[in-house]
Design a protein around this motif. Structure first.
Motif, PDB file in Angstrom:
ATOM      1  N   SER A  36       0.842  -1.184   0.000  1.00 32.81           N
ATOM      2  CA  SER A  36       0.000   0.000   0.000  1.00 32.81           C
ATOM      3  C   SER A  36       0.884   1.244   0.000  1.00 32.81           C
ATOM      4  CB  SER A  36      -0.887  -0.015   1.253  1.00 32.81           C
ATOM      5  OG  SER A  36      -1.577   1.205   1.382  1.00 32.81           O
ATOM      6  N   VAL A  37       0.553   2.201  -0.837  1.00 30.57           N
ATOM      7  CA  VAL A  37       1.242   3.488  -0.895  1.00 30.57           C
ATOM      8  C   VAL A  37       0.170   4.569  -0.916  1.00 30.57           C
ATOM      9  CG1 VAL A  37       2.803   4.943  -2.232  1.00 30.57           C
ATOM     10  CG2 VAL A  37       3.156   2.482  -2.193  1.00 30.57           C
ATOM     11  N   ASN A  48       2.325  11.087   3.915  1.00 34.01           N
ATOM     12  CA  ASN A  48       2.508   9.997   2.969  1.00 34.01           C
ATOM     13  C   ASN A  48       3.014   8.788   3.720  1.00 34.01           C
ATOM     14  OD1 ASN A  48       5.431  10.225   3.093  1.00 34.01           O
ATOM     15  ND2 ASN A  48       5.207  12.019   1.798  1.00 34.01           N
ATOM     16  N   GLY A  49       2.808   7.634   3.124  1.00 38.22           N
ATOM     17  CA  GLY A  49       3.247   6.416   3.785  1.00 38.22           C
ATOM     18  C   GLY A  49       3.159   5.224   2.871  1.00 38.22           C
ATOM     19  N   PHE A  50       3.686   4.119   3.369  1.00 37.29           N
ATOM     20  CA  PHE A  50       3.608   2.861   2.641  1.00 37.29           C
ATOM     21  C   PHE A  50       3.615   1.702   3.629  1.00 37.29           C
ATOM     22  CE2 PHE A  50       8.122   3.238   3.285  1.00 37.29           C
ATOM     23  CZ  PHE A  50       8.553   1.925   3.470  1.00 37.29           C
ATOM     24  N   ILE A  51       3.117   0.568   3.161  1.00 37.46           N
ATOM     25  CA  ILE A  51       3.138  -0.683   3.916  1.00 37.46           C
ATOM     26  C   ILE A  51       3.506  -1.793   2.938  1.00 37.46           C
ATOM     27  CG2 ILE A  51       1.778  -2.390   5.188  1.00 37.46           C
ATOM     28  CD1 ILE A  51      -0.073  -0.086   6.035  1.00 37.46           C
ATOM     29  N   SER A  74       5.734   2.707   7.004  1.00 41.50           N
ATOM     30  CA  SER A  74       6.261   4.006   7.389  1.00 41.50           C
ATOM     31  C   SER A  74       5.241   5.077   7.033  1.00 41.50           C
ATOM     32  CB  SER A  74       7.583   4.266   6.658  1.00 41.50           C
ATOM     33  OG  SER A  74       8.136   5.491   7.069  1.00 41.50           O
ATOM     34  N   ARG A  75       5.043   6.027   7.938  1.00 37.55           N
ATOM     35  CA  ARG A  75       4.118   7.140   7.702  1.00 37.55           C
ATOM     36  C   ARG A  75       4.786   8.414   8.161  1.00 37.55           C
ATOM     37  NH1 ARG A  75       0.018   8.582   5.736  1.00 37.55           N
ATOM     38  NH2 ARG A  75      -0.839   6.542   5.406  1.00 37.55           N
ATOM     39  N   LYS A  76       4.728   9.439   7.313  1.00 37.77           N
ATOM     40  CA  LYS A  76       5.298  10.737   7.650  1.00 37.77           C
ATOM     41  C   LYS A  76       4.212  11.791   7.515  1.00 37.77           C
ATOM     42  CE  LYS A  76       9.089  13.869   6.737  1.00 37.77           C
ATOM     43  NZ  LYS A  76      10.237  14.174   5.919  1.00 37.77           N
ATOM     44  N   ILE A  77       4.004  12.534   8.622  1.00 35.69           N
ATOM     45  CA  ILE A  77       3.074  13.665   8.627  1.00 35.69           C
ATOM     46  C   ILE A  77       3.901  14.881   9.004  1.00 35.69           C
ATOM     47  CG2 ILE A  77       0.995  14.658   9.649  1.00 35.69           C
ATOM     48  CD1 ILE A  77       0.074  11.804  10.264  1.00 35.69           C
ATOM     49  N   ASP A  78       4.118  15.755   8.043  1.00 33.26           N
ATOM     50  CA  ASP A  78       5.012  16.898   8.192  1.00 33.26           C
ATOM     51  C   ASP A  78       6.384  16.426   8.679  1.00 33.26           C
ATOM     52  OD1 ASP A  78       3.261  18.776   7.146  1.00 33.26           O
ATOM     53  OD2 ASP A  78       2.310  19.107   9.084  1.00 33.26           O
ATOM     54  N   GLU A  79       6.804  16.793   9.886  1.00 26.49           N
ATOM     55  CA  GLU A  79       8.137  16.418  10.378  1.00 26.49           C
ATOM     56  C   GLU A  79       8.128  15.166  11.251  1.00 26.49           C
ATOM     57  OE1 GLU A  79      10.771  18.051   9.206  1.00 26.49           O
ATOM     58  OE2 GLU A  79       9.295  19.208   8.078  1.00 26.49           O
ATOM     59  N   ILE A  80       6.958  14.587  11.489  1.00 22.36           N
ATOM     60  CA  ILE A  80       6.841  13.424  12.371  1.00 22.36           C
ATOM     61  C   ILE A  80       6.770  12.158  11.522  1.00 22.36           C
ATOM     62  CG2 ILE A  80       5.445  12.287  14.126  1.00 22.36           C
ATOM     63  CD1 ILE A  80       4.462  15.103  14.912  1.00 22.36           C
ATOM     64  N   LYS A  81       7.673  11.219  11.800  1.00 22.52           N
ATOM     65  CA  LYS A  81       7.737   9.978  11.034  1.00 22.52           C
ATOM     66  C   LYS A  81       7.547   8.791  11.974  1.00 22.52           C
ATOM     67  CE  LYS A  81      10.608   7.483   7.752  1.00 22.52           C
ATOM     68  NZ  LYS A  81      11.869   7.480   7.007  1.00 22.52           N
ATOM     69  N   THR A  82       6.685   7.863  11.575  1.00 23.55           N
ATOM     70  CA  THR A  82       6.430   6.647  12.343  1.00 23.55           C
ATOM     71  C   THR A  82       6.805   5.438  11.499  1.00 23.55           C
ATOM     72  OG1 THR A  82       4.564   7.709  13.451  1.00 23.55           O
ATOM     73  CG2 THR A  82       4.691   5.315  13.602  1.00 23.55           C
ATOM     74  N   ASN A  83       7.636   4.558  12.067  1.00 26.85           N
ATOM     75  CA  ASN A  83       7.993   3.303  11.417  1.00 26.85           C
ATOM     76  C   ASN A  83       7.408   2.152  12.222  1.00 26.85           C
ATOM     77  OD1 ASN A  83       9.560   4.465   9.349  1.00 26.85           O
ATOM     78  ND2 ASN A  83      11.322   4.573  10.689  1.00 26.85           N
ATOM     79  N   ASP A  84       6.792   1.204  11.528  1.00 30.06           N
ATOM     80  CA  ASP A  84       6.200   0.026  12.156  1.00 30.06           C
ATOM     81  C   ASP A  84       6.838  -1.231  11.585  1.00 30.06           C
ATOM     82  OD1 ASP A  84       4.267   1.561  13.547  1.00 30.06           O
ATOM     83  OD2 ASP A  84       2.975   1.568  11.774  1.00 30.06           O
TER      84      ASP A  84
END
Length: 186
Positions: A36-37, A48-51, A74-84
């Motif tokens: 998923s993108v 933006n993000g992808f799985i 991975s999901r990035k919202i402005d300057e905050i990035k989350t990796n799962d």
């Protein structure tokens, strides 16, 4: 009209005769997964993000498959990035009313570790789910499937170190949340 009906019957009969497909057998292995993108912009806020989540299963009998999956998102919202990072196991029981068509029940357990940057907050989540699925063989090796996970329970430690845990339970018949995929059998 009669010619159209006869032509349709002939095409369906020819397709059925050439479809020499079987469902799964003991010892078969299959691969599938998710990709998923996405990207979104609202005003000045961008996300933006992808799985990517490959899955492999093995048939221990003609009707029972066990398997596992690995995933990274991975999901990035402005300057905050989350990796799962996700690792999971599942089991399926297949009911096979026809050689090309199967219905299955699935139960699974997942573990997801998340990290948020730049704060370096980490959290872990364990989840269990039960659902239903359908497989339809297009050829001897390829099938399309649809899965609906209708019952789930998750526990997230929200970073631990004294943080309140989040427990969530879900049950529903929301058929808008059906995932579709392609399965390769070898």
């Amino acid at each position: 009209m009669k010619k159209i009906i006869l032509a349709a019957i002939a095409v369906l009969g020819f397709a059925s005769a050439n479809a020499q497909t079987t469902s799964f057998s003991k010892g078969d292995t299959f691969i599938s997964g998710a990709l998923s993108v996405d990207s979104q912009k609202t005003g000045d806020e961008k996300s933006n993000g992808f799985i990517i989540e490959p899955k492999v299963g093995y048939f221990v009998t003609e009707n029972i498959a066990i398997g596992g999956k690995l995933g990274f998102g991975s999901r990035k919202i402005d300057e905050i990035k989350t990796n799962d990072f996700t690792v999971g196991a599942f089991g399926r029981y297949y009911f096979t009313p026809a050689s090309q068509f199967s219905v299955y029940g699935q139960a699974g357990v997942d573990f997801t570790s998340s990290k948020v940057k730049p704060s370096d907050v980490k959290s872990n989540e364990v989840g269990a789910n039960i659902g239903l699925g359908l497989s339809y063989f297009l050829s001897n090796h390829f099938a399309i499937e649809a899965t609906w996970l209708g019952l789930g329970y998750n526990v997230n430690n929200n970073g631990g170190h004294g943080a309140e845990k989040t427990n969530s339970f879900s049950f529903g018949t929301d058929l808008r949340d059906v995932s579709f995929g392609v399965v390769y059998k070898f």
